[in-house]
Scaffold this motif. Structure first.
Motif, PDB file in Angstrom:
ATOM      1  N   ASP A 462      -0.885   9.829   8.339  1.00  0.00           N
ATOM      2  CA  ASP A 462      -0.625   8.861   9.399  1.00  0.00           C
ATOM      3  C   ASP A 462      -1.091   9.374  10.762  1.00  0.00           C
ATOM      4  OD1 ASP A 462       0.234   6.260   9.829  1.00  0.00           O
ATOM      5  OD2 ASP A 462       2.050   6.994  10.830  1.00  0.00           O
ATOM      6  N   SER A 591      -0.514   6.613  13.938  1.00  0.00           N
ATOM      7  CA  SER A 591      -0.297   5.327  13.233  1.00  0.00           C
ATOM      8  C   SER A 591      -1.529   4.879  12.471  1.00  0.00           C
ATOM      9  CB  SER A 591       0.088   4.218  14.222  1.00  0.00           C
ATOM     10  OG  SER A 591       1.111   4.629  15.052  1.00  0.00           O
ATOM     11  N   GLN A 593      -2.228   4.751   9.248  1.00  0.00           N
ATOM     12  CA  GLN A 593      -2.113   3.958   8.012  1.00  0.00           C
ATOM     13  C   GLN A 593      -1.991   2.469   8.316  1.00  0.00           C
ATOM     14  OE1 GLN A 593       1.070   6.034   6.064  1.00  0.00           O
ATOM     15  NE2 GLN A 593      -0.294   7.684   5.413  1.00  0.00           N
ATOM     16  N   SER A 594      -1.122   2.119   9.248  1.00  0.00           N
ATOM     17  CA  SER A 594      -0.990   0.682   9.532  1.00  0.00           C
ATOM     18  C   SER A 594      -2.224   0.179  10.268  1.00  0.00           C
ATOM     19  CB  SER A 594       0.284   0.393  10.323  1.00  0.00           C
ATOM     20  OG  SER A 594       0.189   1.013  11.571  1.00  0.00           O
ATOM     21  N   ASP A 597      -4.734  -0.493   7.590  1.00  0.00           N
ATOM     22  CA  ASP A 597      -4.331  -1.674   6.809  1.00  0.00           C
ATOM     23  C   ASP A 597      -4.608  -2.972   7.560  1.00  0.00           C
ATOM     24  OD1 ASP A 597      -3.517  -0.125   4.789  1.00  0.00           O
ATOM     25  OD2 ASP A 597      -1.370  -0.210   5.243  1.00  0.00           O
ATOM     26  N   HIS A 598      -4.413  -2.954   8.874  1.00  0.00           N
ATOM     27  CA  HIS A 598      -4.587  -4.190   9.641  1.00  0.00           C
ATOM     28  C   HIS A 598      -5.914  -4.241  10.369  1.00  0.00           C
ATOM     29  CE1 HIS A 598      -0.161  -3.809   9.154  1.00  0.00           C
ATOM     30  NE2 HIS A 598      -0.391  -5.019   8.685  1.00  0.00           N
TER      31      HIS A 598
END
Ligand code: MIC
Ligand code: SF4
Length: 645
Positions: A462, A591, A593-594, A597-598
């Motif tokens: 992350d 951050s 990973q998110s 993903d987005h």
């Protein structure tokens, strides 16, 4: 709205996704090709995927790059490749059979099919209407194992050729003229699609030369319609049944258009050290030359060889010049031997090399110190010839052969000679270099001691906090990242050894510093990773601990290779800020990973300078998954490909 030729092929073979430029789709792969310098890695990856047999109609493993056998390494690699090919139902083209793209054009490529190859010049087969795309090795391994390939739908750049070229004009002069207009970045994100009345004057092999060097413009691929010229070529190659007519709709809409009048094209030369540094030969005529090298996948066709033979016949290579000639395939060499062209070349004082990449990949024939070399190849990046201070000019075979006689860079129009070649009704064939596969999974895989496992990334953390280990400029090539020449090519299957040479021409301490730091970032400017498809340029930085490359832009294949390896390709949102990051600065990324993903923006905090900037990655959902899992191979092992497409 009518369809482009590219859209027609993609539409017919699309397995998943929408044909919207920039969106990722999956296409059916009909054919694959590999060559040995990228192939060892491909076949290690295929072994990891371990299908029952290949899922393509035709897959061919060519041995054409690493031909010097000064130790056991290259020979071991050849045996390994052939054994894996037998194991999975792949045809091997043995050393001596010829250069992958030329042989594939002659023997296997078909209009209206999808071909992917672990070599950036795979688009050569676009010359006969195949959608032929150069990719990283892992994409080819997946193409063989699963029969599909993921790509971002490219835009289409229409190149309209009008008028009739003069007989001293080669496909090479045409593509150099295109590169002069659009530069080494002009094709990025596009397919170069040719049309116009002028194309009817161009043979399939001239078209192949043009498509071959579309790679130098950064294009996804290049393609010509399949027409009477295609039928003639396929008939001469003994496979008229492979012909299907194919062209764009008359009312097709393109994203960009360039029109070139072939009747105005003159012999062209790309000056050192970039294929887009193009001027008319007449502008640089008179430069004294030391070496001339004719061949490579760009210009080693039968017609090219015969034109060279015509120019050399009854003349003499200048005493100060070394002329080397590499015919593109064993069959072309046979035809030249039978019709006397070979004798004309040798009598003139030419050195004949075996049918292979040879000097184009630095396998011998490095010019003398500071020497001037004329080459009919496609790349003249600094140092690629094997001599760091050599001056390499890229020219047509006609210009090269005539200059070899005069001893200076010379315009072949001065010859005033009819250079038209009468093609044989049938080229015949040499089949003995092919090893056709038998029953899959019977032949054992043979792995020599030089073949080492390749690195795999870990799932994406992350946060990343590491120093900047290197900062580089525009148009960094994969040759800059992982140099390629006779001494290093034997180690393409040995990442730990090759890693010690990473970036040596740019920064001799990089590899050691990276190994010591155990993690870090690379900062680059535009078009990072241009040129070759070698995934070593991603796997070696991965091995050395590189977690992300932050750049203004990336070359297409290299960006995919970074993602496939599990390295973040971060594009800086404001290019003017790239210079604020200095070597040694410690950067922190949170951050992740998110954000992945987005498909969001990554904030890069420069802890050393107390500044920050943002980057994006324009990831497809599949690419996001690949980065999350730590590379394509890890992803395929844990997720069904059809689900993530
Ligand atoms: C090249 O022309 O640079 C190569 C050598 O054919 C490469 C492949 C490689 O690096 O092995 C390419 O074009 O992809
Ligand atoms: Fe071989 Fe040169 Fe063609 Fe690459 S560009 S495939 S090294 S001939």
């Amino acid at each position: 709205m009518g369809l482009t030729l590219t859209a027609k092929i993609l539409q017919q073979h699309c397995l998943k996704g929408n044909l919207v430029a920039g969106e990722e789709i999956a296409v059916r792969v009909h054919q694959t090709l590999t060559q040995d310098s990228t192939g060892t890695m491909v076949y290690l990856q295929l072994l990891a995927l371990d299908p029952q047999k290949v899922q393509t109609e035709v897959s061919v493993a060519y041995i054409d790059h690493n031909m010097l056998q000064t130790g056991f390494e290259n020979a071991d690699d050849h045996v390994f490749i052939q054994s894996v090919a037998q194991h999975y139902g792949i045809i091997t083209s043995k050393a001596g059979g010829g250069i992958c793209h030329q042989v594939h054009l002659e023997r296997f490529a078909k209009p209206n099919t999808v071909l992917i190859g672990s070599d950036s010049h795979t688009p050569t087969c676009g010359g006969l209407g195949a959608l032929a795309i150069g990719t990283g090795g892992l994409d080819v391994a997946v193409g063989m194992a699963k029969g599909l390939y993921f790509l971002k739908v490219p835009k289409v750049y229409q190149i309209v050729l009008t008028g009739k070229p003069s007989t001293t004009i080669n496909g090479k002069d045409i593509i150099l003229s295109v590169l002069r207009h659009i530069s080494v970045t002009g094709g990025l994100g596009h397919v170069l699609e040719y049309s116009g009345d002028g194309i009817h004057y161009l043979s399939v092999t001239d078209r192949a030369t043009i498509c071959n060097m579309g790679a130098e413009a950064g294009a996804t691929t290049s393609i010509f319609p399949s027409d009477q010229q295609t039928l003639t070529y396929l008939t001469q190659q003994g496979r008229p049944q492979d012909y299907v007519p194919l062209e764009a709709d008359k009312n097709a809409v393109y994203d960009q258009t360039l029109t070139l009048d072939l009747s105005t094209i003159v012999p062209m030369a790309a000056k050192p050290h970039s294929p887009d540094n193009v001027v008319p030969v007449s502008d640089v005529a008179g430069i004294k030359i030391d070496q001339v090298s004719i061949g490579s996948c760009t210009n080693s066709s039968y017609a090219d060889m015969m034109k060279v033979a015509k120019i050399l016949k009854g003349r003499q290579v200048h005493p100060d010049v070394s002329l080397v000639i590499t015919p593109g395939s064993a069959n072309i060499l046979r035809l030249m031997a039978e019709n006397g062209a070979l004798a004309d070349m040798v009598t003139a004082g030419a050195r004949i090399l075996e049918s292979a990449c040879g000097p184009c990949i630095g396998m011998g024939q490095a010019p003398r110190s500071g020497g001037v070399s004329l080459r009919t190849f496609n790349r003249n990046f600094k140092g690629r010839s094997g001599t760091a201070d050599a001056q390499v000019y890229i020219v047509s075979p006609e210009t090269a052969a005539y200059s070899a006689i005069t001893g200076t860079l010379s315009d072949p129009r001065e010859l005033n000679q009819d250079l038209r070649v009468i093609q044989p009704a049938s080229y015949g064939k040499v089949d003995r270099f092919f090893v056709y596969p038998g029953q899959p999974k019977v032949t054992p895989v043979i792995m020599g001691p030089n073949i080492k496992p390749f690195p795999l990334a870990k799932p994406l953390p992350d946060t990343l906090r590491y120093p900047v280990l290197l900062s580089v400029g525009d148009n960094i090539t994969t040759d800059d990242i992982v140099p390629s020449h006779a001494k290093l090519l034997p180690f393409r299957s040995n990442i730990p050894h090759l890693a010690t040479f990473c970036f040596t021409a740019i920064n001799s301490t990089f590899a050691q510093r990276a190994a010591d730091a155990q993690g870090g970032f690379i900062i680059a400017k535009s078009n990072y990773g241009q040129g070759s498809s070698r995934e070593h340029a991603a796997l070696i930085p991965l091995y050395l601990g590189i977690k992300a490359v932050i750049a203004i832009s990336f070359a297409r294949i290299h960006r995919s290779n970074l993602i496939n390896a599990g390295i973040l390709p971060l594009v800086v949102d404001d290019p003017s800020l790239i210079d604020t990051i200095k070597p040694g600065d410690v950067l922190a990324l949170d951050s992740l990973q998110s954000t992945v993903d987005h498909n969001g923006h990554v904030t890069v905090l420069n802890e050393t300078q107390g500044t920050s900037l943002t980057c994006s990655m324009s990831l497809s959902p599949r690419e996001a998954q690949v980065l999350r899992h730590g590379g394509y191979l890890n992803t395929i092992k844990s997720v069904d490909l059809q689900e993530i497409a």
